[in-house]
Write a protein that holds these residues in place. Structure first.
Motif, PDB file in Angstrom:
ATOM      1  N   ARG A 205       0.828  -1.217   0.000  1.00 45.75           N
ATOM      2  CA  ARG A 205       0.000   0.000   0.000  1.00 45.75           C
ATOM      3  C   ARG A 205       0.858   1.261   0.000  1.00 45.75           C
ATOM      4  O   ARG A 205       0.544   2.232  -0.678  1.00 45.75           O
ATOM      5  N   ILE A 206       1.928   1.231   0.783  1.00 47.11           N
ATOM      6  CA  ILE A 206       2.839   2.382   0.825  1.00 47.11           C
ATOM      7  C   ILE A 206       3.457   2.589  -0.553  1.00 47.11           C
ATOM      8  O   ILE A 206       3.546   3.721  -1.045  1.00 47.11           O
ATOM      9  N   ASN A 207       3.861   1.506  -1.195  1.00 49.22           N
ATOM     10  CA  ASN A 207       4.434   1.602  -2.535  1.00 49.22           C
ATOM     11  C   ASN A 207       3.404   2.150  -3.524  1.00 49.22           C
ATOM     12  O   ASN A 207       3.742   2.970  -4.387  1.00 49.22           O
ATOM     13  N   ALA A 208       2.156   1.734  -3.397  1.00 46.01           N
ATOM     14  CA  ALA A 208       1.096   2.261  -4.271  1.00 46.01           C
ATOM     15  C   ALA A 208       0.937   3.765  -4.062  1.00 46.01           C
ATOM     16  O   ALA A 208       0.758   4.518  -5.030  1.00 46.01           O
ATOM     17  N   ALA A 209       1.009   4.210  -2.819  1.00 45.13           N
ATOM     18  CA  ALA A 209       0.918   5.645  -2.528  1.00 45.13           C
ATOM     19  C   ALA A 209       2.075   6.395  -3.173  1.00 45.13           C
ATOM     20  O   ALA A 209       1.885   7.448  -3.793  1.00 45.13           O
ATOM     21  N   LEU A 210       3.283   5.847  -3.039  1.00 47.35           N
ATOM     22  CA  LEU A 210       4.470   6.469  -3.652  1.00 47.35           C
ATOM     23  C   LEU A 210       4.320   6.549  -5.167  1.00 47.35           C
ATOM     24  O   LEU A 210       4.623   7.579  -5.775  1.00 47.35           O
ATOM     25  N   GLN A 211       3.861   5.464  -5.774  1.00 51.03           N
ATOM     26  CA  GLN A 211       3.692   5.437  -7.229  1.00 51.03           C
ATOM     27  C   GLN A 211       2.656   6.464  -7.683  1.00 51.03           C
ATOM     28  O   GLN A 211       2.837   7.117  -8.712  1.00 51.03           O
ATOM     29  N   SER A 212       1.593   6.608  -6.919  1.00 51.83           N
ATOM     30  CA  SER A 212       0.553   7.569  -7.262  1.00 51.83           C
ATOM     31  C   SER A 212       1.091   9.001  -7.234  1.00 51.83           C
ATOM     32  O   SER A 212       0.858   9.791  -8.158  1.00 51.83           O
ATOM     33  N   VAL A 213       1.833   9.326  -6.186  1.00 53.60           N
ATOM     34  CA  VAL A 213       2.410  10.671  -6.063  1.00 53.60           C
ATOM     35  C   VAL A 213       3.437  10.905  -7.161  1.00 53.60           C
ATOM     36  O   VAL A 213       3.462  11.965  -7.798  1.00 53.60           O
ATOM     37  N   ARG A 214       4.274   9.914  -7.425  1.00 52.13           N
ATOM     38  CA  ARG A 214       5.293  10.027  -8.475  1.00 52.13           C
ATOM     39  C   ARG A 214       4.635  10.249  -9.835  1.00 52.13           C
ATOM     40  O   ARG A 214       5.053  11.108 -10.605  1.00 52.13           O
ATOM     41  N   SER A 215       3.591   9.474 -10.124  1.00 52.60           N
ATOM     42  CA  SER A 215       2.896   9.610 -11.409  1.00 52.60           C
ATOM     43  C   SER A 215       2.332  11.009 -11.587  1.00 52.60           C
ATOM     44  O   SER A 215       2.461  11.609 -12.655  1.00 52.60           O
ATOM     45  N   LYS A 216       1.705  11.528 -10.546  1.00 47.39           N
ATOM     46  CA  LYS A 216       1.130  12.875 -10.620  1.00 47.39           C
ATOM     47  C   LYS A 216       2.233  13.914 -10.821  1.00 47.39           C
ATOM     48  O   LYS A 216       2.112  14.823 -11.647  1.00 47.39           O
ATOM     49  N   ALA A 217       3.310  13.778 -10.068  1.00 45.80           N
ATOM     50  CA  ALA A 217       4.394  14.763 -10.149  1.00 45.80           C
ATOM     51  C   ALA A 217       5.062  14.749 -11.525  1.00 45.80           C
ATOM     52  O   ALA A 217       5.516  15.795 -12.001  1.00 45.80           O
ATOM     53  N   LEU A 218       5.109  13.593 -12.159  1.00 46.50           N
ATOM     54  CA  LEU A 218       5.829  13.461 -13.432  1.00 46.50           C
ATOM     55  C   LEU A 218       4.915  13.449 -14.655  1.00 46.50           C
ATOM     56  O   LEU A 218       5.394  13.296 -15.774  1.00 46.50           O
ATOM     57  N   GLU A 219       3.615  13.648 -14.464  1.00 48.69           N
ATOM     58  CA  GLU A 219       2.689  13.490 -15.588  1.00 48.69           C
ATOM     59  C   GLU A 219       2.987  14.441 -16.744  1.00 48.69           C
ATOM     60  O   GLU A 219       2.704  14.107 -17.893  1.00 48.69           O
ATOM     61  N   ASP A 220       3.561  15.606 -16.490  1.00 48.04           N
ATOM     62  CA  ASP A 220       3.870  16.550 -17.559  1.00 48.04           C
ATOM     63  C   ASP A 220       5.352  16.560 -17.931  1.00 48.04           C
ATOM     64  O   ASP A 220       5.810  17.449 -18.651  1.00 48.04           O
ATOM     65  N   VAL A 221       6.089  15.572 -17.439  1.00 42.78           N
ATOM     66  CA  VAL A 221       7.511  15.442 -17.772  1.00 42.78           C
ATOM     67  C   VAL A 221       7.631  14.322 -18.806  1.00 42.78           C
ATOM     68  O   VAL A 221       7.182  13.202 -18.568  1.00 42.78           O
ATOM     69  N   ALA A 222       8.223  14.651 -19.931  1.00 42.34           N
ATOM     70  CA  ALA A 222       8.383  13.667 -21.003  1.00 42.34           C
ATOM     71  C   ALA A 222       9.180  12.469 -20.491  1.00 42.34           C
ATOM     72  O   ALA A 222      10.158  12.647 -19.748  1.00 42.34           O
ATOM     73  N   PRO A 223       8.775  11.261 -20.868  1.00 36.46           N
ATOM     74  CA  PRO A 223       9.494  10.064 -20.408  1.00 36.46           C
ATOM     75  C   PRO A 223      11.000  10.133 -20.646  1.00 36.46           C
ATOM     76  O   PRO A 223      11.775   9.699 -19.799  1.00 36.46           O
ATOM     77  N   LYS A 224      11.422  10.706 -21.774  1.00 33.49           N
ATOM     78  CA  LYS A 224      12.858  10.791 -22.053  1.00 33.49           C
ATOM     79  C   LYS A 224      13.579  11.738 -21.093  1.00 33.49           C
ATOM     80  O   LYS A 224      14.777  11.612 -20.875  1.00 33.49           O
ATOM     81  N   ASP A 225      12.844  12.678 -20.490  1.00 32.43           N
ATOM     82  CA  ASP A 225      13.450  13.637 -19.561  1.00 32.43           C
ATOM     83  C   ASP A 225      13.489  13.123 -18.125  1.00 32.43           C
ATOM     84  O   ASP A 225      14.216  13.663 -17.293  1.00 32.43           O
ATOM     85  N   ARG A 226      12.729  12.077 -17.823  1.00 31.45           N
ATOM     86  CA  ARG A 226      12.656  11.575 -16.448  1.00 31.45           C
ATOM     87  C   ARG A 226      13.985  11.025 -15.966  1.00 31.45           C
ATOM     88  O   ARG A 226      14.404  11.292 -14.842  1.00 31.45           O
ATOM     89  N   LYS A 227      14.655  10.252 -16.795  1.00 29.65           N
ATOM     90  CA  LYS A 227      15.953   9.694 -16.401  1.00 29.65           C
ATOM     91  C   LYS A 227      16.978  10.807 -16.197  1.00 29.65           C
ATOM     92  O   LYS A 227      17.785  10.748 -15.279  1.00 29.65           O
TER      93      LYS A 227
END
Length: 153
Positions: A108-130
């Motif tokens: 559940r904690i990991n799901a929470a982390l993934q949810s926050v990460r997804s929201k924070a990165l939703e407007d960041v191009a996948p190539k720019d994330r790394k």
């Protein structure tokens, strides 16, 4: 005032981002209902991320006072999620280990982390994330290197 407006720069952007991420994570941890406080859930995550670490090092990594961490660990230990074991190199020190009962909560904690990460990165191009992760890691490493030289706590 005669002082010009400050240049926000990367330092304050990262500080503001960390504050916003923490606020979102705490809200998401409440939503996924771990039965723990946000502080206890974060502690469980840090133990998961740093298994077998000493209490003092864990408090330092979490940027909390050792007595604050002890309260979280007491609750987690009473719930059967972690155990404290003597450090074979220093019997006064305690090592923190996860117990199998923690697994569903960690999911559940990991799901929470993934949810926050997804929201924070939703407007960041996948190539720019790394690139972003690499740059942030470089900044962190630079500061940790300075800390290890004894310049700052």
């Amino acid at each position: 005032m005669g002082v010009p407006s400050p240049n926000v720069g990367v330092t304050m952007l990262v500080v503001d981002l960390a504050r916003l991420l923490r606020r979102r994570l705490d809200a998401e941890l409440t939503r996924v209902d771990t039965g723990l406080t946000a502080g206890e859930a974060r502690t469980l995550f840090y133990v998961w991320r740093n298994p077998g670490e000493r209490q003092a090092m864990l408090a330092d990594r979490m940027y909390v006072e050792p007595m604050t961490l002890v309260g979280y660990l007491d609750t987690l230990e009473k719930a059967g999620l972690i155990r404290r074991c003597p450090d074979p190199r220093d019997k006064r020190a305690k090592l923190i280990e996860l117990l199998p009962k923690a697994d569903p909560l960690l999911e559940r904690i990991n799901a929470a982390l993934q949810s926050v990460r997804s929201k924070a990165l939703e407007d960041v191009a996948p190539k720019d994330r790394k690139t972003l992760e690499a740059l942030l890691q470089t900044m962190k490493d630079s500061l940790l290197q300075e800390d290890s030289k004894g310049n700052h706590k």
